[in-house]
Design a protein around this motif. Structure first.
Motif, PDB file in Angstrom:
ATOM      1  N   SER A  29       0.844  -1.198   0.000  1.00 19.94           N
ATOM      2  CA  SER A  29       0.000   0.000   0.000  1.00 19.94           C
ATOM      3  C   SER A  29       0.880   1.249   0.000  1.00 19.94           C
ATOM      4  O   SER A  29       2.059   1.205   0.367  1.00 19.94           O
ATOM      5  N   SER A  48      -3.555  -0.879  -8.754  1.00 17.76           N
ATOM      6  CA  SER A  48      -4.832  -0.434  -8.193  1.00 17.76           C
ATOM      7  C   SER A  48      -5.847  -1.557  -8.307  1.00 17.76           C
ATOM      8  O   SER A  48      -5.920  -2.248  -9.320  1.00 17.76           O
ATOM      9  N   SER A  50      -9.700  -3.399  -6.295  1.00 15.16           N
ATOM     10  CA  SER A  50     -10.855  -3.222  -5.435  1.00 15.16           C
ATOM     11  C   SER A  50     -11.159  -4.550  -4.756  1.00 15.16           C
ATOM     12  O   SER A  50     -11.231  -5.590  -5.407  1.00 15.16           O
ATOM     13  N   ALA A  55     -11.504   0.484  -2.733  1.00 15.30           N
ATOM     14  CA  ALA A  55     -10.409   0.692  -3.687  1.00 15.30           C
ATOM     15  C   ALA A  55      -9.069   0.799  -2.959  1.00 15.30           C
ATOM     16  O   ALA A  55      -8.969   1.439  -1.902  1.00 15.30           O
ATOM     17  N   ASP A  57      -4.917   1.675  -3.803  1.00 14.47           N
ATOM     18  CA  ASP A  57      -3.877   2.102  -4.737  1.00 14.47           C
ATOM     19  C   ASP A  57      -2.564   1.463  -4.306  1.00 14.47           C
ATOM     20  O   ASP A  57      -1.692   2.123  -3.743  1.00 14.47           O
TER      21      ASP A  57
END
Ligand code: COA
Length: 67
Positions: A29, A48, A50, A55, A57
């Protein structure tokens, strides 16, 4: 004094070396990127994604291990 981040990375590196792996990959992360790069990881690409509608990134990083 070694921080928990570096201590964890070094512990995983030792175990990976014992198991004969040549590299470590991290799906990290954003808050962890600077620490991992400081510990020798190289940014590869953004990741990225989900999970359950949330979500993230993230990014893939890699570090070669000494043989
Ligand atoms: C990200 C996290 C795990 C890093 O752990 P840490 O114990 O702070 O890291 P360390 O102190 O072991 O740092 C290792 C090296 O990275 C550097 N570093 C750590 N965070 C850094 C940052 N944000 N920017 C630049 N360098 C950083 C340290 O200066 C240290 O360098 P050195 O050993 O050459 O002096 C910790 O800050 C944390 O848990 N943060 C809150 C949660 C979070 O962000 N988690 C991320 C995953 S979701």
């Amino acid at each position: 004094m070694v921080g928990i981040g570096r201590a964890l990375v070094e512990a995983v590196e030792r175990e990976a070396a014992v198991r004969g792996h040549g590299a470590l990959w991290a799906d990290a992360s954003v808050p962890a990127l600077a620490m991992l790069q400081r510990c020798g990881f190289t940014f590869v690409r953004a990741n990225s994604k989900s999970l359950r509608g949330v979500a993230f990134d993230n990014a893939w990083l890699v570090k070669a291990l000494r043989s």
